[in-house]
Design a protein around this motif. Structure first.
Motif, PDB file in Angstrom:
ATOM      1  N   VAL A 280       0.840  -1.205   0.000  1.00 50.42           N
ATOM      2  CA  VAL A 280       0.000   0.000   0.000  1.00 50.42           C
ATOM      3  C   VAL A 280       0.875   1.255   0.000  1.00 50.42           C
ATOM      4  N   LYS A 281       1.925   1.236   0.795  1.00 47.70           N
ATOM      5  CA  LYS A 281       2.846   2.384   0.851  1.00 47.70           C
ATOM      6  C   LYS A 281       3.533   2.588  -0.503  1.00 47.70           C
ATOM      7  N   GLN A 282       3.945   1.498  -1.117  1.00 47.57           N
ATOM      8  CA  GLN A 282       4.610   1.569  -2.424  1.00 47.57           C
ATOM      9  C   GLN A 282       3.677   2.186  -3.472  1.00 47.57           C
ATOM     10  N   VAL A 283       2.424   1.784  -3.480  1.00 50.54           N
ATOM     11  CA  VAL A 283       1.464   2.329  -4.448  1.00 50.54           C
ATOM     12  C   VAL A 283       1.189   3.796  -4.142  1.00 50.54           C
ATOM     13  N   ASP A 284       1.076   4.154  -2.861  1.00 51.39           N
ATOM     14  CA  ASP A 284       0.884   5.559  -2.490  1.00 51.39           C
ATOM     15  C   ASP A 284       2.033   6.420  -3.001  1.00 51.39           C
ATOM     16  N   GLU A 285       3.259   5.945  -2.817  1.00 52.15           N
ATOM     17  CA  GLU A 285       4.422   6.695  -3.287  1.00 52.15           C
ATOM     18  C   GLU A 285       4.418   6.805  -4.804  1.00 52.15           C
ATOM     19  N   TRP A 286       4.017   5.741  -5.466  1.00 51.01           N
ATOM     20  CA  TRP A 286       3.946   5.745  -6.926  1.00 51.01           C
ATOM     21  C   TRP A 286       2.887   6.740  -7.404  1.00 51.01           C
ATOM     22  N   LEU A 287       1.743   6.794  -6.703  1.00 53.72           N
ATOM     23  CA  LEU A 287       0.683   7.723  -7.090  1.00 53.72           C
ATOM     24  C   LEU A 287       1.079   9.184  -6.838  1.00 53.72           C
ATOM     25  N   GLU A 288       1.903   9.407  -5.822  1.00 51.37           N
ATOM     26  CA  GLU A 288       2.361  10.772  -5.549  1.00 51.37           C
ATOM     27  C   GLU A 288       3.306  11.276  -6.635  1.00 51.37           C
ATOM     28  N   ASN A 289       4.172  10.395  -7.114  1.00 51.83           N
ATOM     29  CA  ASN A 289       5.163  10.768  -8.132  1.00 51.83           C
ATOM     30  C   ASN A 289       5.154   9.750  -9.268  1.00 51.83           C
ATOM     31  N   PRO A 290       4.116   9.767 -10.097  1.00 47.20           N
ATOM     32  CA  PRO A 290       4.077   8.785 -11.189  1.00 47.20           C
ATOM     33  C   PRO A 290       5.135   9.100 -12.240  1.00 47.20           C
ATOM     34  N   PRO A 291       5.747   8.070 -12.806  1.00 49.52           N
ATOM     35  CA  PRO A 291       6.744   8.303 -13.849  1.00 49.52           C
ATOM     36  C   PRO A 291       6.082   8.857 -15.120  1.00 49.52           C
ATOM     37  N   ASP A 292       6.871   9.504 -15.931  1.00 53.63           N
ATOM     38  CA  ASP A 292       6.354  10.053 -17.188  1.00 53.63           C
ATOM     39  C   ASP A 292       5.908   8.924 -18.103  1.00 53.63           C
ATOM     40  N   GLY A 293       4.814   9.160 -18.810  1.00 51.78           N
ATOM     41  CA  GLY A 293       4.322   8.188 -19.779  1.00 51.78           C
ATOM     42  C   GLY A 293       3.791   6.915 -19.155  1.00 51.78           C
ATOM     43  N   VAL A 294       3.295   7.008 -17.943  1.00 53.51           N
ATOM     44  CA  VAL A 294       2.809   5.820 -17.259  1.00 53.51           C
ATOM     45  C   VAL A 294       1.520   5.312 -17.915  1.00 53.51           C
ATOM     46  N   ASP A 295       1.425   4.009 -18.034  1.00 53.28           N
ATOM     47  CA  ASP A 295       0.232   3.359 -18.583  1.00 53.28           C
ATOM     48  C   ASP A 295      -0.666   2.973 -17.403  1.00 53.28           C
ATOM     49  N   TYR A 296      -1.644   3.832 -17.119  1.00 57.52           N
ATOM     50  CA  TYR A 296      -2.501   3.608 -15.955  1.00 57.52           C
ATOM     51  C   TYR A 296      -3.334   2.337 -16.090  1.00 57.52           C
ATOM     52  N   GLU A 297      -3.696   1.997 -17.304  1.00 62.18           N
ATOM     53  CA  GLU A 297      -4.480   0.783 -17.500  1.00 62.18           C
ATOM     54  C   GLU A 297      -3.674  -0.460 -17.095  1.00 62.18           C
ATOM     55  N   GLU A 298      -2.411  -0.492 -17.494  1.00 64.53           N
ATOM     56  CA  GLU A 298      -1.541  -1.611 -17.121  1.00 64.53           C
ATOM     57  C   GLU A 298      -1.323  -1.644 -15.610  1.00 64.53           C
ATOM     58  N   GLU A 299      -1.116  -0.478 -15.016  1.00 64.08           N
ATOM     59  CA  GLU A 299      -0.914  -0.407 -13.564  1.00 64.08           C
ATOM     60  C   GLU A 299      -2.178  -0.833 -12.818  1.00 64.08           C
ATOM     61  N   GLN A 300      -3.340  -0.506 -13.363  1.00 69.83           N
ATOM     62  CA  GLN A 300      -4.591  -0.942 -12.748  1.00 69.83           C
ATOM     63  C   GLN A 300      -4.710  -2.463 -12.778  1.00 69.83           C
ATOM     64  N   LYS A 301      -4.302  -3.066 -13.882  1.00 73.91           N
ATOM     65  CA  LYS A 301      -4.367  -4.527 -13.977  1.00 73.91           C
ATOM     66  C   LYS A 301      -3.475  -5.172 -12.920  1.00 73.91           C
ATOM     67  N   LYS A 302      -2.264  -4.637 -12.777  1.00 70.84           N
ATOM     68  CA  LYS A 302      -1.347  -5.172 -11.767  1.00 70.84           C
ATOM     69  C   LYS A 302      -1.923  -4.989 -10.358  1.00 70.84           C
ATOM     70  N   HIS A 303      -2.481  -3.808 -10.129  1.00 73.74           N
ATOM     71  CA  HIS A 303      -3.046  -3.503  -8.810  1.00 73.74           C
ATOM     72  C   HIS A 303      -4.239  -4.401  -8.519  1.00 73.74           C
ATOM     73  N   LEU A 304      -5.061  -4.644  -9.525  1.00 71.19           N
ATOM     74  CA  LEU A 304      -6.230  -5.495  -9.358  1.00 71.19           C
ATOM     75  C   LEU A 304      -5.828  -6.923  -8.990  1.00 71.19           C
ATOM     76  N   ILE A 305      -4.733  -7.400  -9.551  1.00 71.24           N
ATOM     77  CA  ILE A 305      -4.239  -8.735  -9.198  1.00 71.24           C
ATOM     78  C   ILE A 305      -3.844  -8.777  -7.730  1.00 71.24           C
ATOM     79  N   GLN A 306      -3.150  -7.742  -7.269  1.00 77.18           N
ATOM     80  CA  GLN A 306      -2.774  -7.686  -5.851  1.00 77.18           C
ATOM     81  C   GLN A 306      -4.010  -7.606  -4.956  1.00 77.18           C
TER      82      GLN A 306
END
Length: 114
Positions: free
Chosen positions: A9-35
């Motif tokens: 949860v902390k890792q995702v929070d940090e990622w959401l605070e500073n997302p990398p450029d050109g991030v594919d939110y759909e792909e990240e959602q799929k990964k998050h949904l699996i978790q």
């Protein structure tokens, strides 16, 4: 498990605070949904065990009232001592999964803004 879910949860929070450029939110959602699914499974297993454990505790309490013997009292005390940390562990799982839903919604919101 508590440490793993809090770390994720902390890792995702940090990622959401500073997302990398050109991030594919759909792909990240799929990964998050699996978790989320993994942790939901863990939560379900713990919920079933906790409910059964609580039922046994109630049955031992009734047995202690009906047949007051030291064995039932000692068993009741042991079950109550074990039930409290189990409830606390389930509480962490439940709240963390609920928070992960919010993280998923935030990803959905950001994806729709793109």
């Amino acid at each position: 498990m508590r440490k793993k879910i809090k770390q994720y949860v902390k890792q995702v929070d940090e990622w959401l605070e500073n997302p990398p450029d050109g991030v594919d939110y759909e792909e990240e959602q799929k990964k998050h949904l699996i978790q989320i699914q993994f942790f939901m499974h863990e939560r379900l297993v713990h919920e079933i065990i906790m409910v059964l454990f609580a039922l046994v505790t109630v049955m031992v309490f009734i047995a202690t009232v009906l047949w007051p013997q030291w064995v039932f009292g000692a068993l009741l005390l042991a079950l109550l001592i074990l039930l409290i940390p189990y409830i606390m562990h389930y509480y962490v799982l439940e709240n963390s999964v609920q928070y992960m839903y919010e993280q998923y919604d935030e990803m959905e919101h950001r994806k729709s803004q793109k």
